[in-house]
Design an enzyme around this catalytic site. Structure first.
Site, PDB file in Angstrom:
ATOM      1  N   GLU A 192      51.316 -34.906   6.769  1.00 46.30           N
ATOM      2  CA  GLU A 192      50.235 -34.859   6.816  1.00 46.30           C
ATOM      3  C   GLU A 192      49.364 -34.257   7.440  1.00 46.30           C
ATOM      4  OE1 GLU A 192      46.052 -38.387   7.335  1.00 46.30           O
ATOM      5  OE2 GLU A 192      47.856 -38.799   5.703  1.00 46.30           O
ATOM      6  N   GLU A 225      38.643 -34.988  10.672  1.00 47.54           N
ATOM      7  CA  GLU A 225      37.957 -36.678  10.433  1.00 47.54           C
ATOM      8  C   GLU A 225      37.201 -36.397  10.947  1.00 47.54           C
ATOM      9  OE1 GLU A 225      41.489 -39.148   8.601  1.00 47.54           O
ATOM     10  OE2 GLU A 225      42.635 -38.484  10.676  1.00 47.54           O
TER      11      GLU A 225
END
Length: 189
Positions: free
Chosen positions: A97, A102
């Site tokens: 990933e 974020e």
């Protein structure tokens, strides 16, 4: 154009179960306004969830192995929101990933950039944090430069994190979303 190009982007319509998130991803929370993609989050009940939000992805429509991915975005600012720009393998496996960006809405000046590899449960994570301006006050450019031997994360054209370890070598698709609640941001206020 006047609407999301669904030949390139899939608009999610589901209550995804992960990270104890509270949102239902609703298609009407993804739209174009003034030429920009909007992922809206709202307090409303849908699909057994108390909140709705937006998610678009290129799964099955576009994937890359190496290259540059760049997203210009203005992030939300409030407790309990969790915007992310990230990538997953096009073949449906996990990990790896790649988290291009974020942010936890209660800390609008902090972004995290990560690469998760390994084999579950032996996950190997590499990440860097960047404390910058209030990313909710205006638009900023978040980029990933992915090469066979190195990955670099940039914010507004300046490298903020890089790694040369465990670089993925498989096609990955792009996801843009705003989660509500969950393990990372906590409950919305």
């Amino acid at each position: 154009g006047p609407a999301v190009d669904e030949t390139k982007w899939e608009i999610e319509d589901a209550a995804i179960v992960k990270n104890t998130e509270l949102q239902y991803y609703a298609p009407d929370d993804v739209y174009i306004e003034d030429g920009m993609l909007v992922l809206r989050s709202r307090k409303r009940t849908m699909g057994g969830r108390q909140y709705t939000s937006g998610l678009v992805e290129t799964r099955g429509k576009f994937a890359i192995t190496y290259g540059r991915v760049e997203i210009r975005a203005k992030l939300p600012r409030t407790q309990g929101l969790w915007p992310a720009h990230w990538m997953l393998p096009d073949d449906g496996t996990w990990p790896p990933e790649i988290d291009i960006m974020e942010c936890v809405g209660s800390q609008p000046n902090l972004v995290t950039m990560s690469l998760h590899t390994g084999t579950w449960p032996g996950l190997y994570s590499q990440s860097g944090d960047f404390t910058g301006p209030d990313f909710s006050a205006g638009f900023h450019t978040f980029a990933l430069e992915w090469e066979p031997r190195e990955m670099r994360w940039l914010v507004d054209g300046v490298k903020q994190f890089s790694t040369a370890n465990s670089i993925p070598k498989i096609p990955m698709f792009l996801i843009l979303n705003t989660a509500v609640g969950g393990d990372m941001p906590g409950e919305p206020d």
